[in-house]
Design a protein around this motif. Structure first.
Motif, PDB file in Angstrom:
ATOM      1  N   ILE A  56       0.863  -1.176   0.000  1.00  0.00           N
ATOM      2  CA  ILE A  56       0.000   0.000   0.000  1.00  0.00           C
ATOM      3  C   ILE A  56       0.904   1.232   0.000  1.00  0.00           C
ATOM      4  N   PRO A  57       0.385   2.415  -0.390  1.00  0.00           N
ATOM      5  CA  PRO A  57       1.235   3.609  -0.514  1.00  0.00           C
ATOM      6  C   PRO A  57       2.093   3.914   0.707  1.00  0.00           C
ATOM      7  N   MET A  58       1.535   3.771   1.898  1.00  0.00           N
ATOM      8  CA  MET A  58       2.275   4.097   3.114  1.00  0.00           C
ATOM      9  C   MET A  58       3.583   3.316   3.196  1.00  0.00           C
ATOM     10  N   TYR A  59       3.522   2.028   2.870  1.00  0.00           N
ATOM     11  CA  TYR A  59       4.701   1.178   3.001  1.00  0.00           C
ATOM     12  C   TYR A  59       5.609   1.260   1.776  1.00  0.00           C
ATOM     13  N   PHE A  60       5.059   1.592   0.612  1.00  0.00           N
ATOM     14  CA  PHE A  60       5.917   1.865  -0.535  1.00  0.00           C
ATOM     15  C   PHE A  60       6.793   3.088  -0.251  1.00  0.00           C
ATOM     16  N   LEU A  61       6.201   4.122   0.337  1.00  0.00           N
ATOM     17  CA  LEU A  61       6.965   5.310   0.709  1.00  0.00           C
ATOM     18  C   LEU A  61       8.009   4.962   1.774  1.00  0.00           C
ATOM     19  N   LEU A  62       7.619   4.112   2.712  1.00  0.00           N
ATOM     20  CA  LEU A  62       8.555   3.697   3.764  1.00  0.00           C
ATOM     21  C   LEU A  62       9.728   2.915   3.176  1.00  0.00           C
ATOM     22  N   SER A  63       9.465   2.090   2.164  1.00  0.00           N
ATOM     23  CA  SER A  63      10.552   1.340   1.532  1.00  0.00           C
ATOM     24  C   SER A  63      11.542   2.276   0.854  1.00  0.00           C
ATOM     25  N   GLN A  64      11.042   3.381   0.301  1.00  0.00           N
ATOM     26  CA  GLN A  64      11.941   4.360  -0.315  1.00  0.00           C
ATOM     27  C   GLN A  64      12.766   5.096   0.741  1.00  0.00           C
ATOM     28  N   LEU A  65      12.165   5.342   1.893  1.00  0.00           N
ATOM     29  CA  LEU A  65      12.906   5.946   3.000  1.00  0.00           C
ATOM     30  C   LEU A  65      14.050   5.034   3.427  1.00  0.00           C
ATOM     31  N   SER A  66      13.779   3.747   3.527  1.00  0.00           N
ATOM     32  CA  SER A  66      14.818   2.782   3.876  1.00  0.00           C
ATOM     33  C   SER A  66      15.894   2.713   2.797  1.00  0.00           C
ATOM     34  N   LEU A  67      15.485   2.795   1.531  1.00  0.00           N
ATOM     35  CA  LEU A  67      16.452   2.767   0.436  1.00  0.00           C
ATOM     36  C   LEU A  67      17.373   3.984   0.487  1.00  0.00           C
ATOM     37  N   MET A  68      16.819   5.148   0.785  1.00  0.00           N
ATOM     38  CA  MET A  68      17.638   6.363   0.892  1.00  0.00           C
ATOM     39  C   MET A  68      18.639   6.248   2.033  1.00  0.00           C
ATOM     40  N   ASP A  69      18.178   5.731   3.169  1.00  0.00           N
ATOM     41  CA  ASP A  69      19.090   5.538   4.305  1.00  0.00           C
ATOM     42  C   ASP A  69      20.158   4.507   3.968  1.00  0.00           C
ATOM     43  N   LEU A  70      19.756   3.479   3.220  1.00  0.00           N
ATOM     44  CA  LEU A  70      20.676   2.413   2.841  1.00  0.00           C
ATOM     45  C   LEU A  70      21.750   2.914   1.886  1.00  0.00           C
ATOM     46  N   ALA A 109      16.094  14.516  -0.841  1.00  0.00           N
ATOM     47  CA  ALA A 109      14.986  13.640  -1.234  1.00  0.00           C
ATOM     48  C   ALA A 109      14.236  13.117  -0.012  1.00  0.00           C
ATOM     49  N   GLU A 110      14.961  12.846   1.072  1.00  0.00           N
ATOM     50  CA  GLU A 110      14.305  12.309   2.265  1.00  0.00           C
ATOM     51  C   GLU A 110      13.360  13.324   2.887  1.00  0.00           C
ATOM     52  N   GLY A 111      13.749  14.603   2.883  1.00  0.00           N
ATOM     53  CA  GLY A 111      12.852  15.630   3.404  1.00  0.00           C
ATOM     54  C   GLY A 111      11.560  15.700   2.618  1.00  0.00           C
ATOM     55  N   LEU A 112      11.658  15.625   1.289  1.00  0.00           N
ATOM     56  CA  LEU A 112      10.466  15.630   0.440  1.00  0.00           C
ATOM     57  C   LEU A 112       9.639  14.366   0.635  1.00  0.00           C
ATOM     58  N   LEU A 113      10.318  13.244   0.818  1.00  0.00           N
ATOM     59  CA  LEU A 113       9.598  11.977   1.018  1.00  0.00           C
ATOM     60  C   LEU A 113       8.839  11.980   2.339  1.00  0.00           C
ATOM     61  N   MET A 135      -4.317   8.923  -3.349  1.00  0.00           N
ATOM     62  CA  MET A 135      -3.072   8.188  -3.095  1.00  0.00           C
ATOM     63  C   MET A 135      -3.073   6.891  -3.892  1.00  0.00           C
ATOM     64  N   SER A 136      -3.413   7.017  -5.167  1.00  0.00           N
ATOM     65  CA  SER A 136      -3.367   5.855  -6.051  1.00  0.00           C
ATOM     66  C   SER A 136      -1.915   5.466  -6.307  1.00  0.00           C
ATOM     67  N   LYS A 137      -1.742   4.318  -6.943  1.00  0.00           N
ATOM     68  CA  LYS A 137      -0.383   3.852  -7.244  1.00  0.00           C
ATOM     69  C   LYS A 137       0.353   4.846  -8.124  1.00  0.00           C
ATOM     70  N   ARG A 138      -0.366   5.446  -9.052  1.00  0.00           N
ATOM     71  CA  ARG A 138       0.243   6.424  -9.958  1.00  0.00           C
ATOM     72  C   ARG A 138       0.720   7.652  -9.197  1.00  0.00           C
ATOM     73  N   VAL A 139      -0.119   8.143  -8.294  1.00  0.00           N
ATOM     74  CA  VAL A 139       0.255   9.316  -7.493  1.00  0.00           C
ATOM     75  C   VAL A 139       1.448   8.997  -6.603  1.00  0.00           C
ATOM     76  N   CYS A 140       1.443   7.805  -6.022  1.00  0.00           N
ATOM     77  CA  CYS A 140       2.535   7.385  -5.141  1.00  0.00           C
ATOM     78  C   CYS A 140       3.864   7.335  -5.904  1.00  0.00           C
ATOM     79  N   VAL A 141       3.819   6.792  -7.132  1.00  0.00           N
ATOM     80  CA  VAL A 141       5.034   6.716  -7.958  1.00  0.00           C
ATOM     81  C   VAL A 141       5.523   8.121  -8.307  1.00  0.00           C
ATOM     82  N   LYS A 142       4.595   9.036  -8.597  1.00  0.00           N
ATOM     83  CA  LYS A 142       4.973  10.419  -8.911  1.00  0.00           C
ATOM     84  C   LYS A 142       5.639  11.090  -7.711  1.00  0.00           C
ATOM     85  N   MET A 143       5.128  10.834  -6.517  1.00  0.00           N
ATOM     86  CA  MET A 143       5.735  11.403  -5.308  1.00  0.00           C
ATOM     87  C   MET A 143       7.167  10.894  -5.125  1.00  0.00           C
ATOM     88  N   ILE A 144       7.325   9.587  -5.315  1.00  0.00           N
ATOM     89  CA  ILE A 144       8.651   8.983  -5.137  1.00  0.00           C
ATOM     90  C   ILE A 144       9.631   9.509  -6.179  1.00  0.00           C
TER      91      ILE A 144
END
Length: 312
Positions: A56-70, A109-113, A135-144
């Motif tokens: 779901i969008p919440m956890y897709f965004l969280l995965s990107q946060l983890s990727l940035m930290d990684l 990028a993390e601040g924006l995320l 918060m559709s999949k398309r919107v979530c991808v655009k945010m990321i």
């Protein structure tokens, strides 16, 4: 301050750790935190990828946060450890540019995320009927993608300009990474315009997203306070408090570093604050989200259950 050979294009990182046993002990602790960061963020990304209930969008965004930290922490800690153990302090011109670019990209990028994650919670709690659309999949991808692209462009512009400054004095950077704020004072020209632009970009990538996050969570807390369901209120408070904890760990050191009057700042203080947003925060993010999020804890149990059943 150390002087460097004027014929060399290398920079000198004066570092963070004292060259003694205390420094060695601190380095061991930093490497331990570095290992936890790699394990924790890799585990979070794998968990979100593996468990369909977290798609779901919440956890897709969280995965990107983890990727940035990684991606952020390996640009700093290995070089810091190598310089300390080898007794060298130099970093090549290209290496300094790459380190600065990657660090600034992830930080911006993390601040924006984080602002996108706050918007996600705002829509989910305050406007749940509109959530599938807003918060559709398309919107979530655009945010990321927007977070990555804007962070990269911001980083590229300031890193390229900083590396083109004439450094005819010392090239010794009083920091443990190629931090642009520590590099600019070494230039042998008036850099007040560039320093002003750094301040303005800090407002753009730190202050404005922070104000957006504050407004979003202010509205969320107001909505949660008027909820009739005690269980729903508790779940919303838990989710929001988790996000706000991460936001606090991210923004507080940056605000103290870049919005503090210059006459109150010190190189030692800046380096200590940098430890928080370069080493501690990337390690704490997956811990905070896993310990305070029941969905993540359930996903961990399911994945561990899958591994145990495979072994049997």
């Amino acid at each position: 301050m150390e002087k460097c050979n004027q014929t060399s294009s290398d920079f000198i990182l004066l570092g963070l750790l004292p060259p003694n046993q205390i420094g060695l002990l601190l380095l061991f602790l930093i490497i331990l935190l570095f290992s936890f960061t790699l394990f924790g963020n890799s585990g979070m990304i794998y968990l979100i990828y593996k468990d369909p209930r977290l798609h779901i969008p919440m956890y897709f965004l969280l995965s990107q946060l983890s990727l940035m930290d990684l991606m952020s922490i390996p640009t700093i800690v290995p070089k810091m450890a190598f310089n300390f153990l080898s007794g060298q302090k130099s970093i090549s011109f290209l290496g300094c540019g790459v380190q600065s670019f990657l660090f600034l990209t992830m930080a911006s990028a993390e601040g924006l995320l984080l602002a996108s994650m706050a918007y996600d919670r705002f829509v989910a709690i305050c406007q749940p009927l509109h959530y599938p659309i807003r918060m559709s999949k398309r919107v979530c991808v655009k945010m990321i993608m927007g977070s990555w692209i804007l962070g990269s462009l911001h980083s590229l512009a300031y890193t390229a300009y900083a590396l083109h400054l004439p450094y005819c004095r010392s090239r010794a950077i009083n920091h443990f990474l190629c931090d642009i704020a520590a590099m600019v004072p070494l230039a042998c020209m008036d850099t007040w315009i560039y320093e002003y632009m750094i301040f303005m970009s800090t407002c753009l990538f730190l202050l404005f997203p922070f104000l957006g996050i504050t407004a979003s969570y202010g509205r969320v807390l107001y909505t949660v306070f008027h909820m009739c369901s005690q269980e729903g209120r508790k779940k919303a408070y838990t989710t929001c408090s988790t996000h706000l904890t991460v936001v606090t760990f991210y923004y507080a050191p940056f605000f103290f570093t870049y919005f503090q009057p210059s006459h109150l700042r010190s190189a030692t203080g800046d380096k200590i604050l940098a430890v928080f947003y370069t080493i501690l925060t990337p390690m704490l993010n997956p811990i905070i989200y896993s310990l305070r999020n029941k969905e993540v804890l359930r996903a961990i149990s399911r994945v561990l259950g899958m591994f145990s059943s495979i072994r049997k």
